[in-house]
Motif scaffolding. Structure first.
Motif, PDB file in Angstrom:
ATOM      1  N   VAL A  95       0.943  -1.196  -0.001  1.00 15.22           N
ATOM      2  CA  VAL A  95       0.032   0.080  -0.088  1.00 15.22           C
ATOM      3  C   VAL A  95       0.958   1.297   0.084  1.00 15.22           C
ATOM      4  O   VAL A  95       1.629   1.516   0.875  1.00 15.22           O
ATOM      5  CB  VAL A  95      -0.824  -0.032   1.309  1.00 15.22           C
ATOM      6  CG1 VAL A  95      -1.909   1.122   1.226  1.00 15.22           C
ATOM      7  CG2 VAL A  95      -1.794  -1.335   1.115  1.00 15.22           C
ATOM      8  N   ASN A  96       0.606   2.086  -0.829  1.00 11.48           N
ATOM      9  CA  ASN A  96       1.203   3.465  -1.179  1.00 11.48           C
ATOM     10  C   ASN A  96       0.525   4.685  -0.083  1.00 11.48           C
ATOM     11  O   ASN A  96      -0.729   4.687  -0.569  1.00 11.48           O
ATOM     12  CB  ASN A  96       1.490   3.763  -2.640  1.00 11.48           C
ATOM     13  CG  ASN A  96       2.490   4.865  -2.625  1.00 11.48           C
ATOM     14  OD1 ASN A  96       2.443   5.729  -1.996  1.00 11.48           O
ATOM     15  ND2 ASN A  96       2.986   4.875  -3.995  1.00 11.48           N
ATOM     16  N   ARG A  97       1.125   5.135   0.501  1.00 10.92           N
ATOM     17  CA  ARG A  97       0.529   6.383   1.174  1.00 10.92           C
ATOM     18  C   ARG A  97       0.016   7.165   0.541  1.00 10.92           C
ATOM     19  O   ARG A  97      -0.563   8.245   0.747  1.00 10.92           O
ATOM     20  CB  ARG A  97       1.176   6.657   2.651  1.00 10.92           C
ATOM     21  CG  ARG A  97       1.527   5.430   3.582  1.00 10.92           C
ATOM     22  CD  ARG A  97       0.069   5.137   4.342  1.00 10.92           C
ATOM     23  NE  ARG A  97       0.150   4.379   5.021  1.00 10.92           N
ATOM     24  CZ  ARG A  97      -0.110   2.813   4.689  1.00 10.92           C
ATOM     25  NH1 ARG A  97      -0.222   2.430   3.619  1.00 10.92           N
ATOM     26  NH2 ARG A  97       0.018   1.938   5.734  1.00 10.92           N
ATOM     27  N   ILE A  99      -1.606   7.602  -2.015  1.00 16.64           N
ATOM     28  CA  ILE A  99      -2.717   7.287  -2.564  1.00 16.64           C
ATOM     29  C   ILE A  99      -3.859   7.682  -1.453  1.00 16.64           C
ATOM     30  O   ILE A  99      -5.013   7.020  -1.392  1.00 16.64           O
ATOM     31  CB  ILE A  99      -3.136   6.082  -3.514  1.00 16.64           C
ATOM     32  CG1 ILE A  99      -2.855   4.916  -2.678  1.00 16.64           C
ATOM     33  CG2 ILE A  99      -2.199   6.098  -4.588  1.00 16.64           C
ATOM     34  CD1 ILE A  99      -3.135   3.559  -3.270  1.00 16.64           C
ATOM     35  N   GLN A 100      -3.258   7.981  -0.379  1.00 14.03           N
ATOM     36  CA  GLN A 100      -4.362   8.105   0.934  1.00 14.03           C
ATOM     37  C   GLN A 100      -5.815   8.734   0.529  1.00 14.03           C
ATOM     38  O   GLN A 100      -6.810   8.168   0.803  1.00 14.03           O
ATOM     39  CB  GLN A 100      -3.782   9.004   2.053  1.00 14.03           C
ATOM     40  CG  GLN A 100      -4.351   9.335   3.113  1.00 14.03           C
ATOM     41  CD  GLN A 100      -4.743   8.347   4.204  1.00 14.03           C
ATOM     42  OE1 GLN A 100      -4.124   7.330   4.212  1.00 14.03           O
ATOM     43  NE2 GLN A 100      -5.829   8.371   4.790  1.00 14.03           N
ATOM     44  N   ASP A 102      -7.278   8.941  -2.265  1.00 17.10           N
ATOM     45  CA  ASP A 102      -8.040   7.979  -3.288  1.00 17.10           C
ATOM     46  C   ASP A 102      -8.545   6.866  -2.768  1.00 17.10           C
ATOM     47  O   ASP A 102      -7.511   5.853  -2.915  1.00 17.10           O
ATOM     48  CB  ASP A 102      -6.955   7.951  -4.431  1.00 17.10           C
ATOM     49  CG  ASP A 102      -7.818   7.372  -5.875  1.00 17.10           C
ATOM     50  OD1 ASP A 102      -8.858   6.669  -5.725  1.00 17.10           O
ATOM     51  OD2 ASP A 102      -7.283   7.736  -6.776  1.00 17.10           O
ATOM     52  N   ARG A 105      -8.453   3.423  -5.055  1.00 20.00           N
ATOM     53  CA  ARG A 105      -7.121   3.046  -5.375  1.00 20.00           C
ATOM     54  C   ARG A 105      -6.408   2.297  -4.178  1.00 20.00           C
ATOM     55  O   ARG A 105      -5.730   1.315  -4.235  1.00 20.00           O
ATOM     56  CB  ARG A 105      -6.250   4.029  -6.007  1.00 20.00           C
ATOM     57  CG  ARG A 105      -6.728   4.421  -7.139  1.00 20.00           C
ATOM     58  CD  ARG A 105      -5.777   5.793  -7.788  1.00 20.00           C
ATOM     59  NE  ARG A 105      -4.325   5.220  -7.923  1.00 20.00           N
ATOM     60  CZ  ARG A 105      -3.167   6.002  -7.769  1.00 20.00           C
ATOM     61  NH1 ARG A 105      -3.618   7.448  -7.654  1.00 20.00           N
ATOM     62  NH2 ARG A 105      -2.138   5.587  -7.780  1.00 20.00           N
ATOM     63  N   ARG A 106      -6.750   2.977  -3.079  1.00 20.26           N
ATOM     64  CA  ARG A 106      -6.122   2.294  -1.697  1.00 20.26           C
ATOM     65  C   ARG A 106      -6.683   1.325  -1.388  1.00 20.26           C
ATOM     66  O   ARG A 106      -6.157   0.145  -1.095  1.00 20.26           O
ATOM     67  CB  ARG A 106      -6.178   3.569  -0.487  1.00 20.26           C
ATOM     68  CG  ARG A 106      -5.418   2.995   0.482  1.00 20.26           C
ATOM     69  CD  ARG A 106      -5.312   4.115   1.692  1.00 20.26           C
ATOM     70  NE  ARG A 106      -4.917   3.703   2.939  1.00 20.26           N
ATOM     71  CZ  ARG A 106      -5.092   4.200   4.029  1.00 20.26           C
ATOM     72  NH1 ARG A 106      -5.670   5.367   4.277  1.00 20.26           N
ATOM     73  NH2 ARG A 106      -4.423   3.656   5.076  1.00 20.26           N
ATOM     74  N   ALA A 109      -5.115  -1.596  -3.551  1.00 22.57           N
ATOM     75  CA  ALA A 109      -3.996  -1.786  -3.231  1.00 22.57           C
ATOM     76  C   ALA A 109      -3.828  -2.554  -1.794  1.00 22.57           C
ATOM     77  O   ALA A 109      -3.310  -3.871  -1.699  1.00 22.57           O
ATOM     78  CB  ALA A 109      -3.126  -0.466  -2.711  1.00 22.57           C
ATOM     79  N   GLU A 207      -7.969  -0.253   7.947  1.00 19.80           N
ATOM     80  CA  GLU A 207      -6.821  -0.911   6.542  1.00 19.80           C
ATOM     81  C   GLU A 207      -6.700  -2.165   7.211  1.00 19.80           C
ATOM     82  O   GLU A 207      -6.857  -3.256   6.207  1.00 19.80           O
ATOM     83  CB  GLU A 207      -5.540  -0.148   6.638  1.00 19.80           C
ATOM     84  CG  GLU A 207      -4.885  -0.682   5.257  1.00 19.80           C
ATOM     85  CD  GLU A 207      -3.694   0.301   5.100  1.00 19.80           C
ATOM     86  OE1 GLU A 207      -2.538  -0.242   4.769  1.00 19.80           O
ATOM     87  OE2 GLU A 207      -3.787   1.578   5.158  1.00 19.80           O
TER      88      GLU A 207
END
Length: 501
Positions: A95-97, A99-100, A102, A105-106, A109, A207
């Protein structure tokens, strides 16, 4: 009954969903105090800072929970969770922060990372819903309302067993117990998951919950966990065992997600998120119910961890869904899984005999299995006494069955027959269940007698009577009714049924 609920206690809480309870994993096992820590899947331990991909981590050991002094509760002391020592390699990015903001997209992920961790393809997308805590509570309450008939039946059974008082409302107790602690749910019938978050952005806690519930979706897609629950709906002990496998699997997944994706700072932030959880409703519930609610997350997590560490992957967990544990005894004592199978116990249908004998209409309203878990939970006491005794007395369980009977003239009556591994095990349980009733019915009149070598103790209290009979060499028979006269009728009916077999 919709028997695919995740914590069916006898027929209790038969929810059509898999539910994640916040912060119960290390706290609600058989310790002298039930202390809810902040949410840390499987262990509240120092965890190394994660890198963008999952890497091996050192073996983790549980650390003591925070100091807290609620009223003492039953004591059991299961073995510590053995945590996986090697994380699976994940080829995709985590998970890429960035894209918090979006959300879709989150969520994508989180889903991809969980699927990679669990090693099972998801296939068709699962419906994902972010709801408020109040909305999720309303969903759970609707599930409880749908099972009102079964909850009412449990209410009657639990009153006979002194778990509830006649004034208690089990449906209200269950709703209150869940009110502050339910944080996620997957509904296999609707193939939809729900995660609670009262902030516009997805929190760290939600999450991890998402990863937990996606694992349940994978269980449904690959093992049809819904049908598995339906296949054992008449055996509450097997339902508990299957629930423990399902929740234990999901707990391993969300643990691996946490240590593989979150940084140490994020873990601390997640702990802060859950610091203000309201456990008042949970702690207001009887210890018996708290014990059953927490079982899938405590012993279930330990059981799944035992399977995981066999190969440092989920292969043994996957195999367990094809050959699930057949009793809570096998979950509590993993060394008995696949080795010590339950003994089948069969109580005759006593309603026709009682109807003919008394002239009143008797019906059997429920028939199921208590198992080691529910006997342990029952024998633990509100005042904290009986905990260690409960663990010893319930160990050595071999098999059991109970029948809940009703007539308008006498009310509810319970018949339970259990068999044990050894005569010593049977004696320990026989003594513990007598002590339990003695504790809950102070001032009751007790009598002792023998019948063809069987030792019999009878209790007569103002509101009910009970008989505890040793069955040579390794059995225990319990009858609970309104009066000793009704007990005589039931015992005679059991003898007549045996003669007819």
């Amino acid at each position: 009954m919709n028997a695919n609920g995740i914590f069916p206690a006898t027929r209790l809480i038969a929810l059509s969903a898999f539910i994640l309870i916040m912060a119960l994993l290390p706290s609600c096992s058989d310790s002298s105090e039930e202390i809810p820590p902040t949410y840390t899947p499987l262990a509240s331990t120092p965890i190394p800072t994660a890198t963008p991909t999952l890497t091996p981590i050192p073996t983790l050991a549980p650390t003591p929970p925070p100091t807290h002094t609620p009223a003492p509760t039953p004591t059991f002391a299961p073995e510590p969770v053995v945590l996986p020592t090697v994380l699976p390699t994940i080829e995709i990015g985590t998970v890429n922060r960035s894209i918090q903001n979006d959300l879709e997209r989150r969520l994508d992920a989180i889903e991809l990372t969980t699927v990679a961790i669990r090693g099972l393809p998801l296939g068709e997308p699962v419906e994902r819903n972010i709801v408020t805590h109040e909305e999720l509570r309303a969903i759970i309450q609707d599930e409880i309302a749908e099972d009102a008939e079964d909850v009412a039946m449990d209410d009657r059974l639990f009153t006979l067993l002194y778990i509830l008082s006649p004034e208690d409302d089990l449906a209200e107790i269950i709703s209150a117990a869940y009110a502050g602690v339910v944080i996620g749910m997957y509904d296999p019938q609707e193939d939809a998951l729900f995660v609670s978050s009262d902030s516009e952005a997805l929190t760290l806690q939600s999450e991890v919950t998402m990863a937990h519930e996606i694992t349940h979706a994978l269980q449904q897609r690959h093992f049809d966990i819904h049908s598995m629950h339906e296949s054992v709906e008449d055996n509450s002990d097997r339902l508990h065992a299957l629930s423990a496998l399902a929740e234990g699997d999901a707990s391993i997944s969300d643990y691996l997600y946490t240590v593989g994706v979150f940084t140490e700072r994020e873990m601390m932030a997640m702990a802060e998120e859950s610091a203000n959880v309201d456990f008042s409703g949970f702690y207001a519930a009887p210890p018996f119910l708290r014990r059953l609610i927490s079982f899938p997350y405590n012993e279930g997590a330990q059981f799944a961890a035992e399977l995981y560490v066999q190969n440092d992957d989920f292969s043994a967990v996957n195999a367990a869904f094809h050959e699930p544990p057949n009793s809570t005894e096998q979950v509590i004592h993993p060394e008995k899984y696949g080795v010590d199978e339950p003994v089948e116990v069969s109580i005759a249908d006593l309603a026709p005999i009682l109807s003919d004998t008394t002239g009143d209409e008797w019906t059997e309203v429920d028939r199921s299995v208590f198992g080691e878990l529910q006997f342990r939970a029952l024998l633990g006491r509100e005042d904290g006494g009986g905990g260690n005794t409960a663990a010893v007395a319930a160990a050595g369980w071999g098999g059991d069955e109970y029948s809940l009977l009703y007539s308008a003239a006498t009310g509810d009556a319970l018949v339970s027959v259990s068999v044990w591994d050894t005569p010593k095990d049977a004696d320990e349980f026989w003594e513990a269940i007598r002590d339990y009733y003695d504790h809950n019915a102070p001032g009751a009149e007790w009598t002792e007698q023998t019948d063809n070598g069987a030792q019999i103790f009878r209790m007569a209290a103002d509101d009910r009577a009970a008989e505890f009979r040793s069955i040579v060499p390794d059995g225990v028979q319990i009858v609970v009714a309104d009066t000793v006269e009704t007990i005589d009728l039931i015992v005679n009916a059991m003898s007549e049924a045996e003669e007819q077999r």
